[in-house]
Structures are given as C-alpha cells and as structure tokens.
Design an enzyme around this catalytic site. Structure first.
Site, PDB file in Angstrom:
ATOM      1  N   GLU A  98       0.807  -1.210   0.000  1.00 10.46           N
ATOM      2  CA  GLU A  98       0.000   0.000   0.000  1.00 10.46           C
ATOM      3  C   GLU A  98       0.845   1.267   0.000  1.00 10.46           C
ATOM      4  OE1 GLU A  98      -3.126   0.414  -0.284  1.00 10.46           O
ATOM      5  OE2 GLU A  98      -4.074  -1.483   0.241  1.00 10.46           O
ATOM      6  N   ALA A  99       0.383   2.222  -0.792  1.00  8.36           N
ATOM      7  CA  ALA A  99       0.837   3.600  -0.660  1.00  8.36           C
ATOM      8  C   ALA A  99      -0.309   4.371  -0.020  1.00  8.36           C
ATOM      9  CB  ALA A  99       1.191   4.182  -2.022  1.00  8.36           C
ATOM     10  N   LYS A 129       6.806   8.478   2.231  1.00  7.42           N
ATOM     11  CA  LYS A 129       6.285   8.938   0.947  1.00  7.42           C
ATOM     12  C   LYS A 129       6.037  10.442   0.983  1.00  7.42           C
ATOM     13  CE  LYS A 129       2.221   8.535  -2.036  1.00  7.42           C
ATOM     14  NZ  LYS A 129       0.902   7.896  -2.226  1.00  7.42           N
TER      15      LYS A 129
END
Length: 506
Positions: free
Chosen positions: A49-50, A78
């Site tokens: 997952e981002a 991120k």
C-alpha cells in the site's frame, strides 16, 4: 431504556476489517462486544500500500508509535507521487504533499508564479515544493514545527505491506478484547420485521448474531449487497480501467529506495511502483477493452526493477460505489463500499474516513436512520470529489499511443469537474466543494502537470507591485539548501525504523 449497541460483528479481515476492529475497540473501551469473522481460505486484495498523510492521524488516535509501525510493516516514507508520461511521453511531474513554497503576500504564491513563469523568470512550479526538493535528491526528514522555516511546508505519508499492517492491527485489537472467529459465511439471516441483519451462519454451522454488522468482505459485498441488495453505481464510463495485475520484485538497491510513489502511464493504463524495505511493489492498472490480460502481464513483467518474487496476480474490479454505504444495521467499509483505482492512494483513506465517520454518527440498536442518512450524504460527496480528481488525470492528456487515452480525452466528464477545469483554465482559480480530500495544492499540481497554464493570472499581481521572481528565487534556494542537509531516505530508515528481519540479515 438504553439503546446502546451490545455487539458489533465485523465480517472480513484484511486492512479494512482490522482497521475497523482497532478503531471500534479503542472507542468503545470494552463496553461493546466486538467480534471479527474471517477465513484464512479467502485471500485479501492488499498488494502493498501507498497512503496519504491522513493515515498518520488514524495511527496516532490508536496510540501507535510511528517508528514501531514502520518497522513492523517493512515500511518507508512517501513525499508524494511522480507521474511519468501522463500528459505525454517523455514528460513527468510531481504531486507533493504539502504546500508549494511559502506564501509571501496576501495573494497565493502560485498567482505570482503564473506571471513569472510566463515571462521566463521562474522554473516549473514543483521546483518550489519542499517535497520535490527532497524527493529528487532521495532525502527525508520530519517536518519542522517552526512555521518560519521552509522545512515546515511539507507533509508525508507511508508505503507499507498491507498484509503486515493487518497483522499489526490484529495484535492490537485482540489485546483490547476483540474476538476473532475463523470461518467463512454461508448464510445471512434477516429479521422478518424491517429487513435488518439478524445473524450470519458459518460453514461449520456456527450462528453469530449481532446488533450491528460491518461489511469488510471486499468486492463481494456479502452483507451490503448479497443480503441487503443495496445497489451499485458504476463509474466505468469515466474511469474505464477494470483490471490490475500485481507482482512484488527485489529491491534495486539504495538508489531505488525512493521516498515517493511512481506512476508511469502505459498504452492501456498505468504502472505503480511502491518501494518497501524488503521489496518493491508493482502493478499495472489497465482497461481490458484495450489490452488483454496476457499482454498487460507481459508489460508489467518487462518493466520491473529486479527479479519477481512471486507469480503475477490478476485483480478484476468495477469502479464506482454502493448506492448506500450504511443500510439498515450494516455499514460497508473498504472495497465492499466501492472502488476507486489506486492512482492517488486513497484506498486506506476511504477505510479510515468510513470508520471515523461511523464513530462520529455512532448508531443505537434501531440502526439510527438519520445517522445513516447523514453518513451516506457525506460519504457520497467524498467519493464523488475523489472520483473527479482521478478523472482529471485522464481527461487532460496529449498522449498519442493508445485508444484508452483518446477515449479519456474525448469522453464527457462530470459537470462538477468541468466547472473546476473551466475556472482554472480561464482565470487561474481553484474552486472547491464543501468536502474535498485533495486540497488546492493537489489540484494545482495535477492541473499544471496534465495541462497548460491558465489564460490569465489574478490582476492584483500587477496592482500590488510585489517582486515575485525575487521571492520565488529565495524559496528555491532555501529548499535546495535544506534538502541537501538532510539524511538520505535509506539512512533515515536505517537509523530510526529499520525492520527487525533486515537488521538480523545485515
């Protein structure tokens, strides 16, 4: 007489189920029985997952230490998303978390940038983003709390292994009294009066009743659709991609450990790249109308950083949403509520906001129809806002290599999005609806990344007489200096939150 819920049954695990379990157990403090039913025979969709910055608030609300969380989920940091070849081939842009620069006047910085850029006195807008200054150098640090420093103008999120996150939250939930039951659901029983869900029956014959049910069964929507027949609104005509093939691969070394997600446009869709500590997640989201599954798989496998670590896995989906997210005594969370492709990493956010909104409108045993009505109103508006933001990436393009891109250029878009585009293209204005997950800097990044600068800038720029190019130059210099003084992304993770098994192997 109290109408408080006595028992909540969550059907389905994965990220959605265990995020719901963790938040509900934290909020109810043992005052309500919480049961989660899942089957190890049913795989979860999570492929790595981002996320977007809101996940930090969710974790913090549960008392989760950031370093522990990143370590346990093999995570990384991120700063935004790099979009490669989206407007056209050989062109890229960056969607950062946080602001562009720092406003130096009552007018937004970008209005001064419009004029300076048109006169050749400024670089691309992303060069005035702290996130991009860090990302392009592969650097990372925590934001500053001092608003006078340029390091205070950015935000961040995470990349992590979704399966490990679910296991992490399971341990937390069970420590707070959540009961997990292994089994697959074979039947859902409704009450004769009102059509509320009364109980579920498992394959082993066990019957589990409850006052309220949370559907986390993924695309099947076993409760919200299978039992309650809520209905689904299909958005494929606006977001035509309906397949994703995913595969993890080996890390390509420190240089590949980027503090951002990369999205690369392909002939019939786009490819994601998500760097984790132990591997890199990859996937090709595509439209089956314009490419077959084998060709899509070949494209993905030919564009990996390193050796594949598993066989590619194909996922099928229909972009859209349930007509109701909360129906009677059931609320759908995660993929059972709807699906929007992971272009802007909204999947976990929609789980998170669904749970938090449910807690804010927490029902009684009658299902609380007015709470359900408000929940559905707010959630529909949020889904539609995110839908429009995703469509923006597709409809403004100059790509010449595929039928998908021509279709998206020529399709009729929602009126709400058409209005936003016209306001920006004609007057450089960023207009918002009442509920907007993505705020002005995000819309600005994608508007400029996908299309030309506006026809005009705010006339007050000329009237006020502020030396915009000089201020912009100072911001760019401050960003470069601050970024250059930071640790690399790899060094930051190694120092603060390196995964245990990676430590053991070094």
């Amino acid at each position: 007489m109290s109408e408080a819920l006595r028992k909540i049954v969550i059907v389905g695990g994965g990220s959605a189920g265990w995020m719901a379990a963790a938040a509900l157990s934290n909020a109810t403090r043992g005052g309500c029985e919480i049961v989660l039913v899942e089957s190890e025979d049913i795989p979860t969709v999570g492929v790595g997952e981002a996320t977007i910055p809101h996940i930090k608030r969710f974790n913090a609300s549960l008392g989760i230490d950031e370093a522990t969380f990143v370590r346990e989920t093999q995570g990384s940091f991120k700063l935004g998303i790099e979009f490669v070849d989206w407007r056209k081939e050989q062109h890229s842009y960056f969607h950062p978390f946080g602001h562009f620069g720092a406003d130096f006047d009552t007018l937004p910085l970008y209005q001064y940038w419009f004029k300076a850029f048109a006169e050749g006195k400024a670089e691309e807008l992303q060069e005035y983003s702290m996130c991009w200054g860090m990302a392009k150098q592969g650097r990372f640090a925590q934001p500053s709390n001092n608003p006078r420093q340029i390091q205070s103008t950015f935000d961040y999120a995470y990349h992590f292994d979704a399966g490990l996150y679910a296991h992490f939250l399971r341990r937390l939930s069970e420590s707070k009294g959540v009961k997990r039951i292994e089994g697959s659901v074979t039947n859902v029983s409704l009450r004769n009066e009102g059509g509320f869900i009364e109980s579920i029956t498992l394959a082993d014959g066990q019957v589990i009743d409850g006052d309220f049910f949370v559907d986390c069964t993924g695309f099947r929507g076993l409760l919200i659709e299978g039992a309650l027949e809520t209905g689904y609104e299909d958005w494929t005509h606006w977001l035509p991609c309906d397949r994703a093939v995913a595969v993890p691969c080996e890390r390509s070394g420190p240089e590949g450990f980027t503090p951002y997600t990369r999205s690369t446009a392909r002939e019939a869709g786009w490819q994601w790249r998500i760097p984790l500590q132990h591997r890199t997640g990859n996937g090709y989201v595509h439209c089956s109308q314009f490419v077959d599954d084998q060709a899509a798989t070949d494209t993905l496998m030919n564009n990996l950083d390193g050796k594949a670590l598993a066989d590619p896995r194909m996922l099928r989906f229909t972009t859209g949403r349930r007509k109701k997210f909360w129906n009677k005594n059931c609320v759908a969370i995660g993929l059972s509520a709807g699906f929007m492709e992971p272009l802007e990493s909204t999947s976990l956010h929609l789980i998170q906001i669904g749970i938090m909104r449910f807690l804010a409108l927490f029902p009684g045993r009658d299902g609380s129809p007015l709470s359900a009505e408000e929940y559905n109103r707010l959630t529909i508006e949020e889904y539609e806002s995110i839908r429009d933001f995703l469509i923006l990436h597709y409809c403004l393009n100059d790509r010449q290599d595929g039928e998908l891109w021509r279709y998206c250029r020529e399709m009729q878009i929602p009126d709400t999005l058409a209005y936003k585009i016209e306001q920006f293209q004609r007057n450089g204005r960023l207009v918002a609806r009442q509920i907007e997950l993505f705020t002005n800097p995000s819309w600005l990044a994608v508007f400029l990344g996908q299309g030309p600068t506006p026809d005009r800038y705010d006339s007050l720029v000329d009237i006020r007489g502020v030396d915009g190019p000089r201020y912009l130059s100072g911001i760019k210099r401050a960003i470069d200096e601050a970024s250059g003084a930071m640790l690399s992304h790899q060094e930051f993770v190694d120092r603060h939150c390196k995964a245990h098994d990676l430590l053991a192997s070094t």
